[in-house]
Design an enzyme around this catalytic site. Structure first.
Site, mmCIF file in Angstrom:
data_model
loop_
_atom_site.group_PDB
_atom_site.id
_atom_site.type_symbol
_atom_site.label_atom_id
_atom_site.label_comp_id
_atom_site.label_asym_id
_atom_site.label_seq_id
_atom_site.Cartn_x
_atom_site.Cartn_y
_atom_site.Cartn_z
ATOM 1 N N SER A 137 32.814 9.956 -21.536
ATOM 2 C CA SER A 137 31.381 10.193 -21.708
ATOM 3 C C SER A 137 30.578 8.919 -21.894
ATOM 4 C CB SER A 137 31.148 11.132 -22.896
ATOM 5 O OG SER A 137 31.770 10.634 -24.073
ATOM 6 N N ASP A 251 41.413 10.185 -26.511
ATOM 7 C CA ASP A 251 42.832 10.240 -26.874
ATOM 8 C C ASP A 251 42.993 10.091 -28.382
ATOM 9 O OD1 ASP A 251 44.721 9.764 -24.172
ATOM 10 O OD2 ASP A 251 42.674 9.014 -23.984
ATOM 11 N N HIS A 377 28.067 8.120 -29.477
ATOM 12 C CA HIS A 377 27.977 7.476 -28.175
ATOM 13 C C HIS A 377 27.079 6.246 -28.249
ATOM 14 C CE1 HIS A 377 29.238 11.603 -27.084
ATOM 15 N NE2 HIS A 377 29.891 10.983 -26.115
#
Length: 424
Positions: A137, A251, A377
């Protein structure tokens, strides 16, 4: 209900946000551009159509590092106009000692090699014809340019640090693609708008998908190769290509202990495919970010967001959060060992280079400038300084690459350490 949602959405997005009083890091947009981004979000949300080692020192390296500049004083945040005094302590915001609304890129222009080089170790920035990116993303651009929480869902691919192609450096759009465009105006592949990876006319050669993990890199490599071969403005066999692969946050945040060996092997599978299928290619592998830095964001909204995105890395939710930090470092070592083994240097027209600027990047307490409204983000400013760091890593020689970006870093020039390129 739909009208209520639209009203709430617009209320969130048009409330002014805190900005530094005399430094600005978000590009100005016309009312029409801003409205189009909101309209695209509404269509998407509503289910409708989604609106180096071995490089020649004269070319892609410089011999040293520049000194950091002192930080600028931090002014108090401005008041929000039109709102009553609720006696609430405003969050701490930081201003910086350079202005990224305009980049005066004054590096000497390096002409394209003539004849075109056949060795990746003779590349100049002006020799790069095609730029591409793979990842999750962050590379998809979620949060880049977002002014409110709801806008984080928009994939602002044209602002991402590795492949965004909005506007130009002169307009403050600092991305690796825009830097390379100053050397080769005919470079192709950079993203031209926001939307999913399947929106080829906007995403172009940005095949990153939100939520992707290392296990998805092989699939993305297959998509990327197929897309390149089908692009009419790409000479697949002869054009020099630069691909940036950035993966790993999901992950780590999956909280399922994906081992470092498995992580590196997943990346290796994608690199193996590119090595066998892609001629004339330079691959940047950007090391995974330190997700445990979210512990320095302690406001209630950030706690809530981190409980959704990455609870295992947050002390607020997980007393064993330091295990995620240690796993991150293990990821770094495993990827480095895999790439430095030399298995991708068997051809003169292909190489893979680790770009480590995230390995030791630590943020300040409650520094919200580099992150989007979801506290996770990258913001547009975060992408800008990541682009600067990726470029600086790219022109730094092996063994001397910076492993962190710092406030006060500047955009460097090949062969000229410390030359400033940001207007004050």
């Amino acid at each position: 209900m739909k009208k209520q949602f639209v009203a709430i959405f617009l209320a969130f997005c048009f409330v002014p946000k805190f900005r530094c009083s005399d430094e600005k890091y978000h590009n100005d947009e016309s009312a029409e551009t801003r409205w189009n981004r909101y309209a695209e979000f509404l269509r998407f949300y509503g289910g409708g159509d989604a609106i180096s080692s071995g490089i020649d020192p004269k070319d892609f390296t410089h011999p040293g590092l520049s000194e950091n500049q002192p930080n600028a004083p931090i002014p108090p945040p401005p008041a929000l106009p039109g709102l009553p005094d609720l006696n609430i302590t405003a969050p701490k915001f930081f201003c910086f000692n350079y202005n990224l609304t305009s980049i005066n890129f004054t590096c000497d222009h390096l002409e394209r090699s003539n004849p075109r080089p056949t060795s990746v170790h003779r590349l100049r920035p002006s020799d790069i014809d095609v730029i591409a990116a793979m990842g999750d993303s962050i590379t998809a651009g979620n949060g880049a340019g977002a002014d409110c929480l709801l806008e984080v869902i928009i994939m602002g691919r044209d602002l991402t640090f590795s492949i965004g192609g909005r506007a130009s450096l002169e307009d403050g759009a600092l991305t690796l693609a825009n830097i390379l465009r100053t050397y080769n105006p005919n470079i192709t592949g950079y993203s031209l708008g926001s939307g999913p990876a399947s929106s080829i006319e906007k995403a172009r050669l940005n095949v990153a998908i939100p939520g992707a993990r290392s296990r998805d890199m092989l699939d993305q490599a297959e998509v990327l190769i197929g897309r390149m071969k089908n692009m009419t403005d790409v000479d697949y066999d002869n054009d020099w290509k630069m691909v940036t692969l950035f993966i790993g946050g999901n992950d780590l945040c999956a909280c399922s202990d994906i081992s470092a060996k498995e992580f590196a092997n997943n990346i290796k599978e994608a690199l193996d495919l590119m090595h066998s299928e892609m001629p004339r290619t330079f691959v940047n592998v950007v090391q995974v970010i330190l997700v445990t830095e979210i512990n320095k964001l302690t406001t209630p909204d950030c706690h809530l967001a981190h409980g959704i995105y990455c609870p295992c890395a947050k002390e607020f939710y997980n007393t064993d959060w330091k295990d995620v930090f240690e796993l991150t470092k293990a990821y770094h070592r495993a990827v480095e060992d895999m790439i430095l083994y030399g298995q991708f240097d068997t051809r003169d027209d292909f190489t893979v280079v680790i770009q480590p600027f995230f390995e030791e990047t630590y943020i300040r307490e409650n520094d919200h400038n580099i992150l989007s409204p979801d506290c996770f983000h990258l913001s547009e400013f975060g992408h800008q300084i990541s682009a600067m760091s990726l470029w600086n890593n790219l022109i730094e020689p092996a063994g001397q690459k910076r492993k962190a970006w710092n406030y006060g870093d500047v955009v460097e020039c090949p062969g000229k350490p410390g030359k400033r390129n940001c207007k004050r």
